[in-house]
Enzyme design. Structure first.
Site, PDB file in Angstrom:
ATOM      1  CG  ASP A 130      -1.900   1.118   1.259  1.00 39.46           C
ATOM      2  OD1 ASP A 130      -1.878   1.953   0.335  1.00 39.46           O
ATOM      3  OD2 ASP A 130      -2.709   1.177   2.215  1.00 39.46           O
ATOM      4  CG  HIS A 144      -3.996   1.315   7.096  1.00 35.86           C
ATOM      5  ND1 HIS A 144      -3.626   0.200   6.387  1.00 35.86           N
ATOM      6  CD2 HIS A 144      -3.926   2.348   6.213  1.00 35.86           C
ATOM      7  CE1 HIS A 144      -3.382   0.540   5.130  1.00 35.86           C
ATOM      8  NE2 HIS A 144      -3.539   1.839   4.994  1.00 35.86           N
ATOM      9  CD  GLU A 183      -0.281   4.181   2.009  1.00 39.68           C
ATOM     10  OE1 GLU A 183      -0.730   4.528   0.897  1.00 39.68           O
ATOM     11  OE2 GLU A 183      -0.923   3.515   2.831  1.00 39.68           O
TER      12      GLU A 183
HETATM   13 MN   LIG Z   1      -2.982   3.113   3.124  1.00 40.50          MN
END
Ligand SMILES: [Mn+2]
Length: 431
Positions: free
Chosen positions: A264, A347, A401
């Site tokens: 991700d 997360h 990210e």
């Molecule tokens: Mn993410």
């Protein structure tokens, strides 16, 4: 699929943590309809796959203290001509290491017998009303027969209590698979950076990402976000149908899924390969916030600690740019930064992109543990109609990210090799 032993061991661990006289149900994912008689590609339920390694639809796993039973579709040459080969009942015991296998067509009729004289059901309720009803009604039917000396379950425990605590710590094999997803994702982001030109449309970069994912036997972990210019301020933008303009940034939040594990990753880069001064100023704040948060992804900290650090650095950056006024304490206390940074910093990551597992234990944020994998993804989004930011800043959206593996000592950033520093992005795009 990993080695069959992996799944057998996971089921044994599950068995050991179940209460006496209990029974646990796990179901395959329901097919997801796209339109009329066309379905999305089948994607197995993560919990079901974690404990079976079995990727067919219409299946149920039943675990008791004594046995593991898989219900599955049997071989059927005519239907297999249309829908693909099936494992079949006869091969399931040997291939999957379960103790029994039966035809899924018999599942409904056998539920009462399975529940008989059990006290507790483990089931992930709330996902499929038909399955919920089948289990509840069968249990209720048994409870009516207590005069015959029979009894049925009186308690249901949500499966997450057991399964998600196992899934939150990744095995060496799972980490290896996430590393492979990270490598594919690196190639995809670099390919999109190389392809980007003013005059293209966002979906052309999306196609570039998907080409790389598919070429490696993967797919997109989630619908790719390709957001040029002010579209980057829409957090879940997936229309991807706007032109790329010279002088704008493009934010790409996209990653590979393969073997039911995911990466991700988000990168934000200039369409023309050079950041302008306003873009640079904001980017450096987000990057500093990300580095600060990553430094706190250790076994001495919690996800909240990482978030707080990202927030502190972003808030100070906003004060320095005069987008907000007040002392750092005031800006934090009154959450004035939230106009520009409104989401959490990270997360859990695993079989689900937003992976399962508790973030708090009781009232307290959970201490990080070696083997956990999580994202760190602060961002800054300046609304196009913002009245505080000078016009050149308006409509800029930046998120960075990465995927981080918690270890004893410093964390390992699994996606660090995707160009991230301004100098790295500019030299990659102008090489
Ligand atoms: Mn993410």
């Amino acid at each position: 699929m990993q080695n069959i032993e992996t799944y057998i061991k996971r089921r044994l661990r599950l068995m050991e943590s179940m209460e006496p006289d209990s029974v646990l149900f796990l179901f395959s994912a329901p097919p997801a309809r796209k339109s009329n008689d066309v379905f999305h590609p089948f994607r197995q339920d993560s919990d079901f796959f974690y404990f079976t390694g079995f990727d067919e639809e219409s299946a149920a796993l039943v675990i008791t203290g004594e046995s593991t039973t898989l219900f599955l579709r049997d071989k059927n040459p005519e239907q297999e001509t249309w829908g693909g080969l099936r494992l079949g009942v006869d091969s399931a015991v040997e291939r999957l290491g379960v103790s029994e296998a039966h035809n899924i067509d018999k599942f409904q009729d056998k539920v009462q017998a399975i529940l008989k004289n059990r006290k507790t059901i483990y089931h992930r309720f709330g996902y499929d009303p038909k399955r919920d009803a089948l289990l509840l009604e069968s249990a209720a039917e048994l409870l009516k027969r207590t005069r015959n000396g029979e009894f049925g379950p009186t308690r249901i425990i949500h499966l997450s209590a057991l399964t998600h605590e196992m899934r939150i710590i990744k095995s060496a094999e799972e980490i290896e698979q996430i590393r492979e997803c990270a490598l594919i994702t690196k190639e995809a982001h670099e390919s999109a950076m190389s392809a980007a030109r003013a005059g293209m449309v966002e979906y052309e970069l999306e196609a570039e990402l998907l080409r790389v994912f598919k070429r490696h036997g993967g797919t997109d972990a989630y619908p790719s976000i390709v957001a040029a210019g002010e579209n980057a301020c829409i957090l879940h933008y997936i229309r991807n149908d706007s032109p790329l303009r010279d002088g704008d940034l493009v934010l790409i939040d996209a990653a590979a899924e393969r073997g039911l594990l995911n990466a991700d990753v988000t990168r934000t880069f200039p369409v023309n390969g050079r950041f302008n001064p306003e873009q640079k100023a904001l980017y450096e704040i987000v990057l500093a916030a990300q580095r600060g948060a990553i430094a706190r992804m250790t076994t001495a900290h919690t996800m909240d600690d990482a978030h707080d650090e990202a927030v502190r650095i972003i808030a100070q950056g906003l004060i320095d740019l005069r987008f907000v006024s007040g002392s750092l304490d005031e800006v934090l206390e009154n959450k004035l930064y939230r106009k520009y940074f409104m989401h959490r910093t990270g997360h859990w990551l695993g079989m689900d992109v937003h992976d399962v597992g508790a973030y708090h234990i009781g009232d307290a944020p959970r201490r990080l543990v070696a083997g956990m994998v999580a994202t760190v993804e602060p961002g800054l989004y300046i609304p196009v109609d913002d009245d505080r930011a000078p016009p050149p800043f308006r409509g800029i959206g930046i998120r960075i990210e990465d995927d981080v593996l918690i270890r004893e000592g410093s964390p390992e950033v699994l996606t660090e090799f995707i160009p991230k520093e301004i100098s790295a992005i500019e030299s990659f795009m102008n090489r």
